[in-house]
Design an enzyme around this catalytic site. Structure first.
Site, mmCIF file in Angstrom:
data_model
loop_
_atom_site.group_PDB
_atom_site.id
_atom_site.type_symbol
_atom_site.label_atom_id
_atom_site.label_comp_id
_atom_site.label_asym_id
_atom_site.label_seq_id
_atom_site.Cartn_x
_atom_site.Cartn_y
_atom_site.Cartn_z
ATOM 1 N N GLY A 57 0.848 -1.192 0.000
ATOM 2 C CA GLY A 57 0.000 0.000 0.000
ATOM 3 C C GLY A 57 0.877 1.232 0.000
ATOM 4 O O GLY A 57 2.075 1.148 0.316
ATOM 5 N N CYS A 84 5.384 -6.182 1.320
ATOM 6 C CA CYS A 84 5.770 -4.767 1.303
ATOM 7 C C CYS A 84 5.190 -4.030 2.521
ATOM 8 O O CYS A 84 5.588 -4.301 3.647
ATOM 9 C CB CYS A 84 5.350 -4.140 -0.022
ATOM 10 S SG CYS A 84 6.169 -2.563 -0.309
ATOM 11 N N TYR A 85 4.228 -3.164 2.329
ATOM 12 C CA TYR A 85 3.620 -2.493 3.486
ATOM 13 C C TYR A 85 3.098 -3.546 4.478
ATOM 14 O O TYR A 85 3.145 -3.353 5.693
ATOM 15 C CB TYR A 85 2.481 -1.583 3.010
ATOM 16 C CG TYR A 85 1.753 -0.851 4.124
ATOM 17 C CD1 TYR A 85 2.337 0.232 4.764
ATOM 18 C CD2 TYR A 85 0.480 -1.250 4.524
ATOM 19 C CE1 TYR A 85 1.683 0.895 5.793
ATOM 20 C CE2 TYR A 85 -0.191 -0.590 5.550
ATOM 21 C CZ TYR A 85 0.417 0.476 6.183
ATOM 22 O OH TYR A 85 -0.232 1.127 7.191
ATOM 23 N N HIS A 171 7.842 -7.617 -4.109
ATOM 24 C CA HIS A 171 6.521 -7.980 -4.638
ATOM 25 C C HIS A 171 6.579 -9.302 -5.410
ATOM 26 O O HIS A 171 6.961 -9.314 -6.581
ATOM 27 C CB HIS A 171 6.012 -6.870 -5.562
ATOM 28 C CG HIS A 171 5.622 -5.643 -4.806
ATOM 29 N ND1 HIS A 171 4.374 -5.471 -4.263
ATOM 30 C CD2 HIS A 171 6.339 -4.546 -4.459
ATOM 31 C CE1 HIS A 171 4.326 -4.320 -3.626
ATOM 32 N NE2 HIS A 171 5.512 -3.738 -3.722
ATOM 33 N N GLU A 173 4.172 -10.910 -6.539
ATOM 34 C CA GLU A 173 3.040 -11.041 -7.480
ATOM 35 C C GLU A 173 3.324 -10.476 -8.866
ATOM 36 O O GLU A 173 2.588 -10.763 -9.807
ATOM 37 C CB GLU A 173 1.789 -10.380 -6.883
ATOM 38 C CG GLU A 173 1.802 -8.853 -6.781
ATOM 39 C CD GLU A 173 2.527 -8.311 -5.536
ATOM 40 O OE1 GLU A 173 3.317 -9.049 -4.926
ATOM 41 O OE2 GLU A 173 2.307 -7.138 -5.195
ATOM 42 N N GLY A 226 -22.425 -10.614 -27.649
ATOM 43 C CA GLY A 226 -21.382 -11.240 -28.459
ATOM 44 C C GLY A 226 -20.002 -11.006 -27.864
ATOM 45 O O GLY A 226 -19.015 -11.561 -28.325
ATOM 46 N N GLY A 227 -19.924 -10.183 -26.797
ATOM 47 C CA GLY A 227 -18.660 -9.991 -26.070
ATOM 48 C C GLY A 227 -18.403 -11.214 -25.182
ATOM 49 O O GLY A 227 -19.286 -12.052 -24.996
ATOM 50 N N ASP A 229 -17.968 -11.616 -21.876
ATOM 51 C CA ASP A 229 -18.678 -11.792 -20.606
ATOM 52 C C ASP A 229 -20.118 -12.262 -20.815
ATOM 53 O O ASP A 229 -20.575 -13.204 -20.159
ATOM 54 C CB ASP A 229 -18.673 -10.487 -19.796
ATOM 55 C CG ASP A 229 -17.275 -9.920 -19.650
ATOM 56 O OD1 ASP A 229 -16.321 -10.673 -19.878
ATOM 57 O OD2 ASP A 229 -17.143 -8.726 -19.317
ATOM 58 N N SER A 230 -20.846 -11.611 -21.714
ATOM 59 C CA SER A 230 -22.234 -12.027 -21.890
ATOM 60 C C SER A 230 -22.300 -13.385 -22.593
ATOM 61 O O SER A 230 -23.202 -14.184 -22.327
ATOM 62 C CB SER A 230 -23.051 -10.965 -22.635
ATOM 63 O OG SER A 230 -22.666 -10.859 -23.978
ATOM 64 N N SER A 231 -21.334 -13.676 -23.450
ATOM 65 C CA SER A 231 -21.338 -14.977 -24.132
ATOM 66 C C SER A 231 -21.133 -16.116 -23.139
ATOM 67 O O SER A 231 -21.844 -17.123 -23.183
ATOM 68 C CB SER A 231 -20.218 -15.041 -25.177
ATOM 69 O OG SER A 231 -20.413 -14.047 -26.149
ATOM 70 N N LYS A 371 -11.136 -11.731 -15.477
ATOM 71 C CA LYS A 371 -11.341 -11.872 -16.923
ATOM 72 C C LYS A 371 -10.657 -13.119 -17.498
ATOM 73 O O LYS A 371 -11.242 -13.825 -18.312
ATOM 74 C CB LYS A 371 -10.799 -10.615 -17.622
ATOM 75 C CG LYS A 371 -11.168 -10.509 -19.071
ATOM 76 C CD LYS A 371 -12.499 -9.830 -19.220
ATOM 77 C CE LYS A 371 -12.889 -9.610 -20.654
ATOM 78 N NZ LYS A 371 -14.126 -8.817 -20.736
#
Ligand code: XMP
Length: 515
Positions: A57, A84-85, A171, A173, A226-227, A229-231, A371
């Site tokens: 942070g 880190c923090y 870090h 990650e 057709g994107g 996420d909705s697909s 995603k």
């Protein structure tokens, strides 16, 4: 979905990397969620809690009102990793000392360790790590030992194996720490003693079962664009409830070349989903007639979409649920950079208050997923790569790329030019290296010469960017021959354009779309 396996909680102290930490833990096969550092203890201490990560942070433990976790987390008897923090918090709260470093450290440092800690098991004895800190631990708390150091940071890795508390100043990650994933995996598997149960295969099985129970034979409405996420939402629901799913796809005339045909082919012909295609090009075009202001365009398109969607919903009647492709980044309660709790929960793609108006219950089967996990689910459900890896496309579609008035003719011109640009990018094998690539049509005409004729036609711009999350973006460096081929094909094959420009502005200061 109520995930039943072990959970690692990432407590967010306002780090830019909190989401990345959770993603890396999930890549190691363990479910992870992000919570603000100051949530009530009962939100953290669920029966499935396997471990806690304290994120980095921007704050300093010395500043007044420094964000600190509830002290009770140290009594939960679960392993804790401070990053880190996060490690500075350990040191401060458990009796060590934190001071401003002699030298602030940003960038690569070389970690040296003896290889005898569970956290660093299997990690090279000298390995590059990514540092980004002003303060650092200068005395470790009682019961802790030093497990690794860099040249400027004597306590780069500390731990108390008995209590299973560990901290790293760097870090793990980020990609700049090449062995970071190994360290995260050691923490979640060896130290937190979890198995890799978080897989998209398990997610699909469990979600389908839960959707069936929840929906219980009732009808679900889903807006399909057709994107990705909705697909994925639609196909997952279809697996669960078959014909009780009704998808509405609105062809607003603002889609990319071949898109409406592709959606019908994939979802109706291949998946046999109940697909209600609304051909509404004329309605959108006439509503947009004479409009050049981008905000006005957006408003018109948004409200007409809702109007049409509502008409379709009424026609279907007897609906109980509305499905949406909301993802995890949209629902994370993030902590602001100043350390104060803030709730930036977006209502995502919420179809204009429709759920309340029609008394529909919302269903968001992807709301726990990042995603890349959604893409993985889509792949496992058999959705073609063409959809899964397609560049993002804005809701108002080509209207934001057709600067000036949106007419049928200008849209056709834009669609053709865009298709050529994408084709050339795909032919060069660059499509997946680019976050988004598209053509934008300007309301500017210039003089040209084609054959023996003087022309006076519109100008278009090639825009291609790389990005992680669309918050910032850099322009993609094409080789000149791809640009040359694209420009020459556009001028030769698209009758409305005689000049092609490229956009080399990053975001900020520009945005990705032109509007
Ligand atoms: P900008 O242009 O703001 O865009 O840099 C950032 C990302 O958002 C996409 N975008 C939208 N996506 N509805 C969407 O679903 C919208 O209204 C919208 N406007 C912009 C844009 O394509 C880029 O990926």
């Amino acid at each position: 979905m109520e995930y039943k396996g072990p959970v690692i909680v990432v407590l967010d102290f306002g780090a830019q990397y909190s989401k990345l930490i959770a993603r890396r833990i999930r890549e190691a096969g363990v479910y992870s969620i992000i919570l603000p550092y100051n949530v009530p203890l009962e939100k953290i201490n669920t029966p499935n809690l396997a471990g806690i990560v304290l994120s980095g942070g921007p704050a300093s433990v010395h500043q007044p009102h420094a964000p600190l976790p509830k002290l009770e987390i140290f009594d939960l008897q679960v392993p804790i990793l401070g990053i880190c923090y996060g490690v500075q918090i350990f040191a401060q709260l458990l009796g060590g000392k934190v001071e401003p470093a002699h030298q602030k450290e940003y960038g690569i440092a070389y970690l040296k360790h003896k290889g005898n800690s569970e956290l660093l098991n299997g990690v090279h004895k000298e390995t590059p790590v990514w540092m980004s800190h002003g303060d650092q631990v200068t005395a470790i708390p009682p019961g802790f030992i030093t497990m690794g150091a860099t040249e400027n940071c004597p306590y780069a890795v500390i731990g108390n194996p008995e209590r299973r508390f560990y901290g790293v100043q760097f870090h793990p990650e980020v990609v700049h720490t090449p062995e970071g994933q190994k360290i995260i995996s050691n923490f979640v598997h060896t130290i937190c003693q979890t198995d890799s149960t978080w897989t998209m295969g398990n997610f699909i099985t469990q979600t389908i079962q839960e959707l069936r129970e929840k929906i219980n034979g009732k009808k679900v409405l889903c807006a399909l664009s057709g994107g990705v996420d909705s697909s994925v939402t639609a196909v997952l629901l279809h697996r669960a409830i078959g014909d009780n799913l009704h998808c509405v796809f609105v062809d607003n005339g603002l889609l990319r070349k071949g898109e409406p045909e592709m959606v019908e082919k994939v979802f109706r012909d291949n998946f046999h989903i109940n697909l209600h295609c609304v051909k509404a090009q004329e309605r959108f075009l006439s509503a947009l007639k004479g409009i050049t202001d981008p905000e006005q365009k957006r408003k018109i398109i948004g409200s007409l979409f809702i109007e049409i969607f509502e008409e379709e919903a009424k026609k279907l009647g007897d609906l109980s649920f509305l499905a949406q492709g909301t993802l995890y980044p949209d629902v994370i309660e993030s902590v602001s950079a100043t350390g104060g709790p803030s709730s930036t929960i977006k209502s995502h793609h919420n179809v204009g208050g429709l759920p309340e108006k029609m008394n529909l219950q919302l269903i968001e089967p992807l709301r726990e997923l990042f995603k890349d996990e959604v893409r993985d689910v889509g792949k496992q459900l058999g959705i073609p790569d063409e959809i899964i890896h397609r560049h993002p496309f804005p809701g108002p579609g080509l209207a934001v790329r057709c600067i000036g008035e949106v007419t049928a003719e200008r849209l056709d011109t834009l669609r053709e030019a865009d298709a050529i640009f994408i084709e050339e990018i795909q032919r060069a094998g660059l499509y997946n290296q680019i976050w988004q690539a598209f053509v934008c049509l300007l309301p500017v005409k210039s003089v040209g010469v084609q054959g023996d004729e003087r022309t006076y036609k519109e100008v278009c711009v090639l825009r291609a960017v790389t990005s992680e999350d669309a918050m910032t973006a850099d322009w993609f460096r094409f080789s000149p021959d791809i640009l040359q081929r694209t420009a020459s094909r556009i001028c030769n094959e698209v009758s409305g354009i005689n000049r092609v420009l490229t956009d080399i502005t990053s975001k900020p200061p520009a945005t990705i779309e032109w509007e």
